[in-house]
Design an enzyme around this catalytic site. Structure first.
Site, PDB file in Angstrom:
ATOM      1  N   GLU A  74       1.008   5.194  12.833  1.00  0.00           N
ATOM      2  CA  GLU A  74      -0.431   4.963  13.224  1.00  0.00           C
ATOM      3  C   GLU A  74      -0.590   3.178  13.410  1.00  0.00           C
ATOM      4  OE1 GLU A  74      -3.527   6.473  11.013  1.00  0.00           O
ATOM      5  OE2 GLU A  74      -5.103   5.677  12.114  1.00  0.00           O
ATOM      6  N   ASP A  75       0.148   2.517  12.423  1.00  0.00           N
ATOM      7  CA  ASP A  75      -0.181   1.009  12.535  1.00  0.00           C
ATOM      8  C   ASP A  75       0.868   0.259  13.157  1.00  0.00           C
ATOM      9  OD1 ASP A  75      -2.457   1.735  11.188  1.00  0.00           O
ATOM     10  OD2 ASP A  75      -1.902   1.393   9.555  1.00  0.00           O
ATOM     11  N   ASP A  80     -18.713  17.576 -25.360  1.00  0.00           N
ATOM     12  CA  ASP A  80     -17.269  17.097 -25.001  1.00  0.00           C
ATOM     13  C   ASP A  80     -17.298  15.795 -24.208  1.00  0.00           C
ATOM     14  OD1 ASP A  80     -18.573  17.955 -22.605  1.00  0.00           O
ATOM     15  OD2 ASP A  80     -16.712  19.110 -21.745  1.00  0.00           O
ATOM     16  N   ASP A 121      -2.919   8.179  -1.202  1.00  0.00           N
ATOM     17  CA  ASP A 121      -2.908   7.057  -0.346  1.00  0.00           C
ATOM     18  C   ASP A 121      -4.396   6.795  -0.430  1.00  0.00           C
ATOM     19  OD1 ASP A 121      -3.388   5.776   2.343  1.00  0.00           O
ATOM     20  OD2 ASP A 121      -4.281   7.269   3.144  1.00  0.00           O
ATOM     21  N   HIS A 178       0.882  -1.181  -0.003  1.00  0.00           N
ATOM     22  CA  HIS A 178       0.040   0.139   0.139  1.00  0.00           C
ATOM     23  C   HIS A 178       0.847   1.378  -0.088  1.00  0.00           C
ATOM     24  CE1 HIS A 178      -2.920   3.391   1.122  1.00  0.00           C
ATOM     25  NE2 HIS A 178      -2.484   3.239   2.195  1.00  0.00           N
TER      26      HIS A 178
HETATM   27 MN    MN Z   1      -2.396   4.635   3.980  1.00  0.00          MN
END
Ligand code: MN
Length: 501
Positions: free
Chosen positions: A85-86, A268, A147, A57
């Site tokens: 955070e993780d 368009d 992200d 990711h």
């Molecule tokens: Mn992320």
């Protein structure tokens, strides 16, 4: 000029490095490898919803930014964006290894990570946090968009309620901000990736409609493209690129709603885009197209001399080609193209010649504007509603007599302009000349106007009537402030005792 963002399957560190080699120095690439190892180690053992190792990711987010040839520090921060955070690894350790600048960005993203869209009542609160993060460092938003785009690309693996929440939030919050920052490429991706999760039936309908138009008009447009190329060559205009561009699905959906689903009114859905070296070539190319085919009345749009509110520049024209077919042309330079696709992110494009980011970061006037708005919001949280309106309204660009550009919401008046320059100029403004003509203070300004405010030094303050026509939050709050102060001193003069609140 860079191409559209398309992700290859199975991105590895080597895929990323290959892309970075196109514009980075060797030392930059070593730094990227270090950041990758650091992040991969921190996320070790973690898997995503779809079963892939977690590191895929941040790697994809970094890759999206590398396609935009963005400054190396931002890519390092993108690789590290989910670490605090993780995982067990802290921001301090990131700072120790990668420096303060990278750590600051990662901190900003970590703060934003806590924002969740929970219906209308949380909307303003979310916006507030977003504004604050942006005003502190706009690069945080650029990483956040990358992200989010990767999260949307892999949304299928999420449970349905989460799919809806993330897609809705992207559509309602992220995409409008990307648009406001004139990041057309990100805005389009955020919208078109979210669209099927939020409005599945409408998505299918619009997609079928567009596919149909492409199938019908495609061969014909190829012919027109060839004819255009030949004619430009004969006239000595260098065409850097010419291609058909499909209208993005969500933006087509919105236009269809506007036109009561009458697709014949939309010219368009597929347009021909021509990229030429400079502004002079743009106008020359326009002339050539008009010699070949008759333009539709009222459809020639000069967004070069009058850019769109978000800064978009190009020439647009719609012409009758042979057999009465109607085709829209969009003409621009490579610089205009980059600005339209990448907006503020273009300010962090890597410049090979200078070996660093391209432009002076300080000249992004809206960032200053954002900081100003933020300050006011913090002072007065109840005014969130009007701040939201300020930000999302369409913008116009007007000039001071010295040629400075001032960015205001649509329908703003000379009084808004005056307060925008300085509170005292607002309070003492007594008349206005627009393009050297005296006009009333409530006249709405238009993009390109030259506005000269006439000041009366003896003026006691603003008129309460102004509140009826001013459009900006800044003008409204300053007028109220000044009127309140006047009321207070008037009351004091009549009742020379302390006034109870
Ligand atoms: Mn992320």
């Amino acid at each position: 000029m860079r191409s559209t963002i398309v992700l290859p399957p199975d991105i590895t560190i080597e895929t990323l490095v290959e892309e970075l080699k196109k514009y980075c120095r060797k030392t930059d690439i070593e730094m990227i490898r270090l950041a990758y190892d650091f992040a991969a180690d921190a996320h070790k053992g973690q898997v995503r919803y779809n079963g892939e190792p977690y590191i895929t990711h941040p790697l994809a987010a970094a890759y999206i930014l590398a396609l935009m040839r963005i400054d190396i520090n931002i890519i390092v921060a993108a690789l590290l964006h989910d670490v605090p955070e993780d995982t067990q690894v802290t921001l301090e350790e990131i700072e120790k290894n990668f420096g303060k600048d990278v750590a600051q960005m990662v901190k900003g993203i970590t703060k934003l990570g806590k924002i969740k869209y929970r219906g209308v009542e949380r909307y303003l609160e979310n916006l507030r946090k977003m504004f604050i993060a942006m005003a502190e460092d706009i690069r945080v938003m650029i990483i956040k968009f990358a992200d989010r785009i990767h999260n949307l690309l892999t949304l299928d693996a999420q449970p349905p309620n989460k799919q809806y929440r993330i897609a809705m939030e992207s559509l309602e919050i992220y995409a409008p901000i990307a648009n406001r920052l004139s990041m057309g490429e990100f805005k389009g991706l955020l919208e078109d990736l979210s669209f099927p999760y939020v409005y599945p039936k409408e998505y299918e309908k619009v997609k079928a409609l567009r596919d149909n138009v492409i199938a019908e008009e495609g061969p014909y447009l190829d012919k027109i493209m060839e004819a255009t190329k030949t004619e430009m060559k004969n006239s000595g205009i260098k065409v850097l690129d010419i291609h058909g561009r499909k209208k993005k699905l969500y933006s087509l959906y919105q236009k269809l709603i506007q036109k009561n689903w009458d697709a014949s009114q939309i010219h368009d859905i597929v347009a021909l885009r021509i990229v030429v070296p400079d502004v002079g070539d743009c106008y020359a190319a326009l002339g050539i197209i008009h010699q070949l085919w008759r333009p539709l009345k009222g459809r020639i749009k000069d967004f070069i001399s009058q850019p769109k509110p978000n800064g978009y520049k190009s020439l647009h024209t719609t012409v009758f080609c042979d057999d009465g077919n109607i085709v829209e042309f969009q003409i621009r330079t490579p610089e205009m193209h980059d600005e339209a696709e990448y907006g503020v992110a273009a300010h962090w494009h890597y410049d090979e010649k200078k070996g660093g980011a391209k432009k002076d970061r300080k000249d992004i006037s809206w960032a200053k504007e954002l900081a100003k708005i933020q300050q006011e919001v913090l002072n007065n949280l109840s005014d969130l509603e009007s701040m939201k309106i300020d930000f999302f309204q369409n913008r116009i660009f007007v000039f001071t007599p010295n040629g400075d550009v001032i960015d205001l919401p649509e329908n703003a008046t000379a009084v808004d302009f005056a307060y925008h320059i300085h509170t005292d100029i607002g309070n003492k403004c007594n008349g206005v000349k627009i393009n050297e003509q005296m006009v009333s203070l409530d006249t709405p300004l238009k993009s390109g106007d030259v506005v000269e405010v006439l000041v009366d030094k003896n003026r006691k303050g603003p008129s309460p009537d102004w509140l009826k026509f001013v459009k900006t939050h800044v003008a409204k709050s300053r007028i109220k402030q000044s009127l309140n102060a006047k009321k207070q001193s008037w009351l004091k003069a009549i009742f020379p005792l302390p006034i109870k609140k």
